[in-house]
Design an enzyme around this catalytic site. Structure first.
Site, PDB file in Angstrom:
ATOM      1  N   ARG A 268       7.201   6.424  -0.865  1.00 50.28           N
ATOM      2  CA  ARG A 268       7.125   7.607  -0.011  1.00 50.28           C
ATOM      3  C   ARG A 268       8.454   8.368   0.007  1.00 50.28           C
ATOM      4  O   ARG A 268       8.626   9.303   0.769  1.00 50.28           O
ATOM      5  CB  ARG A 268       6.739   7.183   1.414  1.00 50.28           C
TER       6      ARG A 268
ATOM      7  N   GLY B  74       6.790   1.485   0.976  1.00 46.63           N
ATOM      8  CA  GLY B  74       6.917   2.874   1.399  1.00 46.63           C
ATOM      9  C   GLY B  74       8.335   3.397   1.245  1.00 46.63           C
ATOM     10  O   GLY B  74       8.568   4.486   0.729  1.00 46.63           O
TER      11      GLY B  74
ATOM     12  N   HIS C  83       0.818  -1.221   0.000  1.00 45.22           N
ATOM     13  CA  HIS C  83       0.000   0.000   0.000  1.00 45.22           C
ATOM     14  C   HIS C  83       0.851   1.270   0.000  1.00 45.22           C
ATOM     15  O   HIS C  83       0.326   2.351  -0.241  1.00 45.22           O
ATOM     16  CB  HIS C  83      -0.938  -0.012   1.209  1.00 45.22           C
TER      17      HIS C  83
ATOM     18  N   HIS D  99      27.439  -3.461 -11.560  1.00 45.21           N
ATOM     19  CA  HIS D  99      28.410  -4.063 -10.632  1.00 45.21           C
ATOM     20  C   HIS D  99      27.859  -5.213  -9.799  1.00 45.21           C
ATOM     21  O   HIS D  99      28.617  -6.093  -9.402  1.00 45.21           O
ATOM     22  CB  HIS D  99      28.966  -2.989  -9.686  1.00 45.21           C
ATOM     23  N   ASN D 100      26.567  -5.199  -9.490  1.00 43.12           N
ATOM     24  CA  ASN D 100      25.997  -6.226  -8.604  1.00 43.12           C
ATOM     25  C   ASN D 100      25.152  -7.250  -9.350  1.00 43.12           C
ATOM     26  O   ASN D 100      24.701  -8.224  -8.748  1.00 43.12           O
ATOM     27  CB  ASN D 100      25.109  -5.592  -7.515  1.00 43.12           C
TER      28      ASN D 100
ATOM     29  N   HIS E  56      33.768  -7.874 -11.430  1.00 43.31           N
ATOM     30  CA  HIS E  56      32.555  -7.851 -10.613  1.00 43.31           C
ATOM     31  C   HIS E  56      31.905  -9.222 -10.523  1.00 43.31           C
ATOM     32  O   HIS E  56      31.190  -9.516  -9.557  1.00 43.31           O
ATOM     33  CB  HIS E  56      31.566  -6.835 -11.178  1.00 43.31           C
TER      34      HIS E  56
ATOM     35  N   GLY F 131      11.065   1.079   0.209  1.00 47.44           N
ATOM     36  CA  GLY F 131      11.872   0.155  -0.593  1.00 47.44           C
ATOM     37  C   GLY F 131      12.684  -0.785   0.277  1.00 47.44           C
ATOM     38  O   GLY F 131      13.204  -1.802  -0.207  1.00 47.44           O
TER      39      GLY F 131
HETATM   40  C1  RB5 Z   1       3.987   0.132   5.253  1.00 46.82           C
HETATM   41  O1  RB5 Z   1       3.384   1.086   6.063  1.00 46.82           O
HETATM   42  C2  RB5 Z   1       5.484   0.313   5.235  1.00 46.82           C
HETATM   43  O2  RB5 Z   1       6.023  -0.102   6.435  1.00 46.82           O
HETATM   44  C3  RB5 Z   1       6.081  -0.453   4.075  1.00 46.82           C
HETATM   45  O3  RB5 Z   1       5.518   0.013   2.889  1.00 46.82           O
HETATM   46  C4  RB5 Z   1       7.576  -0.365   3.876  1.00 46.82           C
HETATM   47  O4  RB5 Z   1       7.981   0.971   3.869  1.00 46.82           O
HETATM   48  C5  RB5 Z   1       8.399  -1.180   4.739  1.00 46.82           C
HETATM   49  O5  RB5 Z   1       9.623  -1.196   4.631  1.00 46.82           O
END
Ligand code: RB5
Length: 146
Positions: free
Chosen positions: A109, A66, A9, A98-99, A133, A68
């Site tokens: 976010r 949110g 989400h 490289h990886n 690598h 990654g």
């Molecule tokens: C969800 O609220 C949030 O924790 C998730 O998207 C993420 O950021 C976790 O690492």
């Protein structure tokens, strides 16, 4: 190249934009959801995408939560997965060079949709450099056997 994509989400808007963008570019895309905004646990989605990579159905994966970070923590527990949580272009490119990363994890976010799409392009368009690598990546993968 077939690409597996998923989000929780925290990354739905970005994931939908990534799926549309990759399809527009002519890639085959497997969209593992979520498809509407409801709360889910990111490890469940990470596993769906990683299974697509490990099975060979898809060559690369893209996960959005949110930050990654949760997605990358979960994905890197899966044998055969090299997931990179990136929030800028340089890392998205060099984690391929490289990886030989096979999963890109993005933070819905943290970065805007436009930045995410540019990073996705770098991730899918950049090939592994190999050479010195390759030995280092092999050493990383050997750790899985401990
Ligand atoms: C969800 O609220 C949030 O924790 C998730 O998207 C993420 O950021 C976790 O690492």
């Amino acid at each position: 190249m077939k690409i597996s994509v998923g989000c929780d989400h925290g990354g739905l808007e970005h994931k939908d934009a990534i799926v549309a963008h990759l399809k527009e570019r002519g890639f085959e895309v497997k969209d593992n959801g979520i498809y509407e905004n409801h709360s889910v646990d990111y490890p469940d989605i990470a596993l769906l995408v990683c299974d697509d990579i490990v099975s060979g159905e898809c060559e690369r994966g893209i996960l959005v939560c949110g930050t990654g970070i949760g997605m990358s923590l979960a994905a890197n527990k899966v044998k055969g997965i090299r997931a990179a949580a990136c929030s800028e272009h340089f890392s998205a490119k060099y984690t391929r060079l490289h990886n030989d990363s096979n999963v890109l994890c993005l933070g819905g976010r943290v970065i805007g949709v436009g930045t995410a799409l540019e990073m996705v392009d770098l991730f899918v368009d950049t090939e592994f450099e190999g050479g010195r690598h390759a030995n280092r990546v092999n050493k990383v993968m050997v750790i899985e056997e401990r």
